[in-house]
Design an enzyme around this catalytic site. Structure first.
Site, PDB file in Angstrom:
ATOM      1  N   ASP A 199      57.690  34.601  43.451  1.00  0.00           N
ATOM      2  CA  ASP A 199      56.941  33.904  42.408  1.00  0.00           C
ATOM      3  C   ASP A 199      56.685  34.791  41.192  1.00  0.00           C
ATOM      4  O   ASP A 199      56.661  34.318  40.055  1.00  0.00           O
ATOM      5  CB  ASP A 199      55.602  33.404  42.967  1.00  0.00           C
ATOM      6  CG  ASP A 199      55.756  32.134  43.789  1.00  0.00           C
ATOM      7  OD1 ASP A 199      56.837  31.521  43.737  1.00  0.00           O
ATOM      8  OD2 ASP A 199      54.795  31.762  44.490  1.00  0.00           O
ATOM      9  N   ASP A 212      33.144  41.179  38.520  1.00  0.00           N
ATOM     10  CA  ASP A 212      34.312  42.042  38.378  1.00  0.00           C
ATOM     11  C   ASP A 212      35.301  41.477  37.368  1.00  0.00           C
ATOM     12  O   ASP A 212      36.187  42.192  36.895  1.00  0.00           O
ATOM     13  CB  ASP A 212      35.025  42.189  39.726  1.00  0.00           C
ATOM     14  CG  ASP A 212      34.302  43.147  40.662  1.00  0.00           C
ATOM     15  OD1 ASP A 212      33.328  43.781  40.226  1.00  0.00           O
ATOM     16  OD2 ASP A 212      34.711  43.241  41.827  1.00  0.00           O
ATOM     17  N   TYR A 261      45.965  33.910  42.472  1.00  0.00           N
ATOM     18  CA  TYR A 261      44.787  34.778  42.482  1.00  0.00           C
ATOM     19  C   TYR A 261      43.506  33.952  42.633  1.00  0.00           C
ATOM     20  O   TYR A 261      42.567  34.334  43.346  1.00  0.00           O
ATOM     21  CB  TYR A 261      44.773  35.582  41.177  1.00  0.00           C
ATOM     22  CG  TYR A 261      43.792  36.744  41.130  1.00  0.00           C
ATOM     23  CD1 TYR A 261      43.026  37.125  42.231  1.00  0.00           C
ATOM     24  CD2 TYR A 261      43.658  37.481  39.954  1.00  0.00           C
ATOM     25  CE1 TYR A 261      42.149  38.188  42.173  1.00  0.00           C
ATOM     26  CE2 TYR A 261      42.771  38.552  39.889  1.00  0.00           C
ATOM     27  CZ  TYR A 261      42.024  38.895  40.986  1.00  0.00           C
ATOM     28  OH  TYR A 261      41.150  39.950  40.912  1.00  0.00           O
TER      29      TYR A 261
END
Length: 276
Positions: A68, A163, A176
């Site tokens: 990917d 973060d 993600y």
């Protein structure tokens, strides 16, 4: 099918190069004209004695050989020249790739018989750069949390100490975004997903908004943080105090070449089971 094809692959892995040579041989034997990146053109000349060009504008199809990540890089060419993209998987997961590289002979037969269809995917845009999966603002190597405010158009959405943050297309929801607790979205939905990364808050929840809404992310840190702006896994620039990142829906579409309609939920179950 235009028999001019552009081959894209990730340089640096021996196994990828071996798979690539096999794929190239099948397409050359089937009388396709090969266009490719310079390093692949050099490989084609070394292995087959054929001189090829890097002019993707003459091609009717971009073929990525890899996983990917390789497909996401090849997508830039596909979108730039408004031509379809076919992903041949040699990686581990391959949510976006269509077929295994080892099935090149069957793939060639389908291409020559026009036995395929085009699936269109929505894209995001940052500074006129198309984004297939996601835009990420990350703290990088900085040890401190990022403080930022998120706006939908002119409306304040939320404030995070985290973060980082991920703004994703439905296509990118299985990337993600998924790993930080975001929802899995069917790829034909017209929406954008906003997900914080490890937020220091009890309200650590993603937002799903209409994809016709612009998103503005305003960094509020009071120090020179070396935060990173990442698009489809590629670091684009460093971000500093008081910068604003503008994310819009792109007018362009990614064209993925498909051979058969698949049950999205079956694909998710199959691919996620490979991670166990």
């Amino acid at each position: 099918m235009n028999l001019n094809i552009y081959i894209y692959a990730y340089k640096g892995k021996l196994q990828i190069e071996n798979d690539l040579i096999t794929v190239l041989k099948h397409f050359i034997d089937a009388h396709f004209t090969i266009y490719a990146e310079p390093w692949i053109c050099k490989l084609v000349f070394q292995k087959f004695g054929i001189i090829c060009s890097s002019d993707a504008g003459k091609c009717g199809l971009v073929i990525s050989v890899g996983g990917d990540g390789t497909l996401l890089r090849a997508a830039k060419l596909s979108v730039k020249y408004n031509i379809p993209l076919l992903g041949l998987n040699t990686g581990r997961v391959g949510f976006l790739t269509e077929a295994d590289a080892g099935n090149a002979e069957q793939i060639i037969e389908k291409l020559k018989n026009n036995d395929y269809f085009i699936e269109y995917r929505d894209l995001l845009s940052v500074n006129n750069n198309p984004v297939v999966n996601d835009v990420v603002i990350s703290r990088g190597s900085n040890p401190r949390l990022i403080e930022f405010e998120v706006y939908c158009e002119t409306q304040f959405m939320c404030k995070y100490f985290a973060d980082g943050i991920i703004v994703s297309t439905p296509t990118g929801s299985t990337g993600y975004t998924l790993s930080v607790g975001g929802p899995i979205m069917m790829p034909d939905l017209n929406c954008t997903i906003v997900t914080p990364i490890c937020a220091h808050s009890l309200m650590n929840r993603p937002f799903v908004i209409s994809n016709n809404k612009d998103i503005h992310i305003h960094l509020k840190n009071d120090f020179q943080a070396n935060c990173q702006l990442i698009q489809d896994g590629e670091v684009m620039k460093e971000l500093f105090e008081d910068e604003i990142v503008y994310i819009t829906n792109s007018e362009q579409k990614l064209q993925l070449l498909r051979f058969e309609k698949k049950n999205f939920f079956d694909v998710v179950q199959t691919k996620l089971s490979e991670w166990r």
